[in-house]
Design an enzyme around this catalytic site. Sequence first.
Site, PDB file in Angstrom:
ATOM      1  N   GLY A  43       0.813  -1.217   0.000  1.00  0.00           N
ATOM      2  CA  GLY A  43       0.000   0.000   0.000  1.00  0.00           C
ATOM      3  C   GLY A  43       0.845   1.266   0.000  1.00  0.00           C
ATOM      4  O   GLY A  43       0.566   2.216  -0.736  1.00  0.00           O
ATOM      5  N   CYS A  44       1.883   1.280   0.809  1.00  0.00           N
ATOM      6  CA  CYS A  44       2.739   2.470   0.903  1.00  0.00           C
ATOM      7  C   CYS A  44       3.508   2.701  -0.391  1.00  0.00           C
ATOM      8  O   CYS A  44       3.730   3.843  -0.803  1.00  0.00           O
ATOM      9  CB  CYS A  44       3.685   2.347   2.090  1.00  0.00           C
ATOM     10  SG  CYS A  44       2.794   2.299   3.665  1.00  0.00           S
TER      11      CYS A  44
END
Length: 150
Positions: A43-44
């Site tokens: 996600g990051c």
Amino acid sequence: MLKTGSKAPDFLLKDKNGNEISLSEFAGQKVVLYFYPKDNTPGCTRQACAFASAYDEFRQKNVQVIGISKDSVASHLKFAEKNNLPFILLSDPERDAIEKYGVWQEKKRCGKVSMGVVRTTFIIDENGNIEKVMPDVKPDTNAAEILALL
């Protein structure tokens, strides 16, 4: 967590090259300040790459993009190099800015409760005031949502 209209707390943190950066250095321009949990996680990475893809549009609007996590300076350098990230990444291992902005919170995942950084974005105006708070943002759409607001 800080609210819209409040003064954005200043901080002094190291970037991916070990240089000290403070929020006050960007007085007179808008800042997109986003807090994220960890370098090199799916996600990051998607969120950072979305900001990287839109970076020229942010710069054309005189908007500075800054990402902050607890990761080390060395981790940020590898993350930025691996993903060609052109914007500032700041290391906050002591949670100075993370705590000031109220993004260190209880998180629930897979039935487990732990403390961590809640993915949150702040838009800070030219006078250092928080113009918009975006809690629990989606990594894939965060950059586009901000550009639409600007």
